[in-house]
Write a protein that holds these residues in place. Structure first.
Motif, short mmCIF file in Angstrom:
data_model
loop_
_atom_site.label_atom_id
_atom_site.label_comp_id
_atom_site.label_asym_id
_atom_site.label_seq_id
_atom_site.Cartn_x
_atom_site.Cartn_y
_atom_site.Cartn_z
N ILE A 25 0.82 -1.20 -0.11
CA ILE A 25 0.20 -0.14 -0.01
C ILE A 25 0.84 1.32 0.01
N THR A 26 1.72 1.30 0.91
CA THR A 26 2.76 2.43 0.95
C THR A 26 3.45 2.60 -0.46
N LEU A 27 3.86 1.57 -1.10
CA LEU A 27 4.48 1.89 -2.50
C LEU A 27 3.49 3.02 -3.41
N ASN A 28 2.35 3.15 -3.17
CA ASN A 28 1.54 3.80 -3.87
C ASN A 28 1.61 5.25 -3.36
N HIS A 29 2.26 5.55 -2.30
CA HIS A 29 2.33 6.86 -1.72
C HIS A 29 3.48 7.61 -2.51
N PRO A 30 3.02 8.90 -2.87
CA PRO A 30 3.99 9.59 -3.46
C PRO A 30 5.28 9.97 -2.67
N ARG A 31 5.42 9.58 -1.52
CA ARG A 31 6.60 9.63 -0.76
C ARG A 31 7.05 8.30 -0.07
N ALA A 32 6.80 7.51 -1.17
CA ALA A 32 7.00 5.88 -0.47
C ALA A 32 8.63 5.59 -0.04
N PHE A 33 9.38 6.42 -0.57
CA PHE A 33 10.62 6.45 -0.44
C PHE A 33 11.17 6.50 1.14
N MET A 34 10.13 7.25 1.90
CA MET A 34 10.28 7.42 3.11
C MET A 34 10.07 6.42 4.30
N ALA A 35 9.35 5.08 3.52
CA ALA A 35 9.11 3.99 4.18
C ALA A 35 10.46 3.37 4.92
N THR A 36 10.34 2.66 6.00
CA THR A 36 11.41 1.68 6.26
C THR A 36 11.73 0.57 5.51
N ALA A 37 13.05 0.70 5.18
CA ALA A 37 13.47 -0.62 4.17
C ALA A 37 13.21 -2.08 4.99
N PRO A 38 12.55 -3.12 4.34
CA PRO A 38 12.26 -4.09 4.86
C PRO A 38 13.70 -4.90 5.44
N ASP A 39 14.57 -4.79 4.96
CA ASP A 39 15.83 -5.64 5.69
C ASP A 39 16.17 -4.71 6.84
N ALA A 40 16.02 -3.51 6.78
CA ALA A 40 16.46 -2.82 8.04
C ALA A 40 15.35 -3.11 8.92
N GLY A 41 14.13 -3.26 8.56
CA GLY A 41 13.06 -3.74 9.52
C GLY A 41 13.09 -5.13 10.22
N GLN A 42 13.66 -6.08 9.38
CA GLN A 42 13.96 -7.34 10.13
C GLN A 42 15.22 -7.37 10.96
N ASP B 232 2.24 13.93 10.85
CA ASP B 232 1.27 13.90 9.71
C ASP B 232 0.41 12.60 10.22
N ARG B 233 -0.84 12.85 10.83
CA ARG B 233 -1.81 11.75 10.88
C ARG B 233 -2.19 11.18 9.76
N ASN B 234 -2.49 11.92 8.50
CA ASN B 234 -2.98 11.40 7.47
C ASN B 234 -2.07 10.29 6.79
N ALA B 235 -0.88 10.18 6.91
CA ALA B 235 0.02 9.13 6.57
C ALA B 235 -0.31 7.85 7.49
#
Length: 245
Positions: A44-61, A113-116
């Motif tokens: 879902i986040t990939l569709n956000h215009p600022r998707a680059f801000m999401a935590t990388a999954p390898d860092a999350g693991q 940003d509560r909307n995000a």
């Protein structure tokens, strides 16, 4: 590796210099262990215009592993975005139990940003972990100061994760050292800033220059801070782990 579906995450996020190697790590070690609800939130986040801000999954693991190693029960997150790292934390740490019949909040989450945040909230609710989270819509420094006004918060947090405005990282660090218990851990995201911290200034895109300088100064600041044990790791966009001594 032919004919694979495109992963729901930009492989440009990683610092490894070949996309094929980064994708290998994701597909071999990260994605097979990633909970389905985190996959859903990532997509879902990939569709956000600022998707680059999401935590990388390898860092999350890696973050989930640290949460388990320190047996984290009370955590704080500065910078939530759509909630990937927040959901990961809520799925990883144990229930907080009850005190005098009231559910104990395990995670303090701060974002302007509560909307995000509400983009990922339905998945957090589906996971059944919303009750673990106290979301505070605020700039971080006033919220941290408010927490510190209560002596019961000082030296009680097991873990922190910071992925917010980089210019304030050093300020957040000072507040978090007051909130973390001895042996507590805080992880800072984006400390290698796309690898630009090691590039000649003339090679860095103009859009990255200001934050590059901030990252360089923050990295020097942490390296000189005798109050913490540190390790900087090339996961995602670079993360630095600090253990309060």
């Amino acid at each position: 590796m032919a004919n694979r579906a495109k992963p729901a995450f930009s492989t440009d996020k990683g610092l490894l210099q070949t996309p094929e190697l980064y994708e290998y790590i994701l597909e071999t070690s990260v994605y097979p262990r990633e909970p389905e609800l985190l996959k859903e939130l990532r997509a879902i986040t990939l569709n956000h215009p600022r998707a680059f801000m999401a935590t990388a999954p390898d860092a999350g693991q890696f973050m989930a592993l640290i949460l388990k190693l320190v047996n984290a029960k009370k955590t704080i997150e500065i910078g939530v975005f759509t909630g990937y790292s927040l959901l990961l934390t809520a799925l990883t740490i144990p229930e907080g139990g009850k005190v005098m019949g009231l559910t104990v909040i395990c995670i303090t989450a701060i974002d302007i940003d509560r909307n995000a945040y509400e983009i990922g909230l339905p998945i957090i609710e589906k996971a059944g972990v919303e009750h673990k989270i106290n979301f505070i819509e605020s700039e971080a420094l006033p919220a941290l100061n408010q927490l510190l006004q209560d002596p019961k918060n000082r030296g009680t947090f097991d873990f922190g994760f910071v992925d917010a405005d980089k210019i304030n990282y050093a300020n957040y660090h000072e507040k978090l050292l007051e909130l973390l218990k001895p042996g507590g851990v805080v992880i800072y995201d984006n400390t290698l800033w796309g690898g630009s911290v090691a590039m000649p200034e003339v090679s860095v895109p103009e859009s990255r220059l200001q934050t590059r300088e901030v990252a360089i100064e923050f990295n020097k600041f942490l390296a000189a801070d005798a109050r913490v044990q540190i390790s900087q790791i090339a996961l995602g966009d670079g993360i630095t782990i600090c253990r309060r001594l």
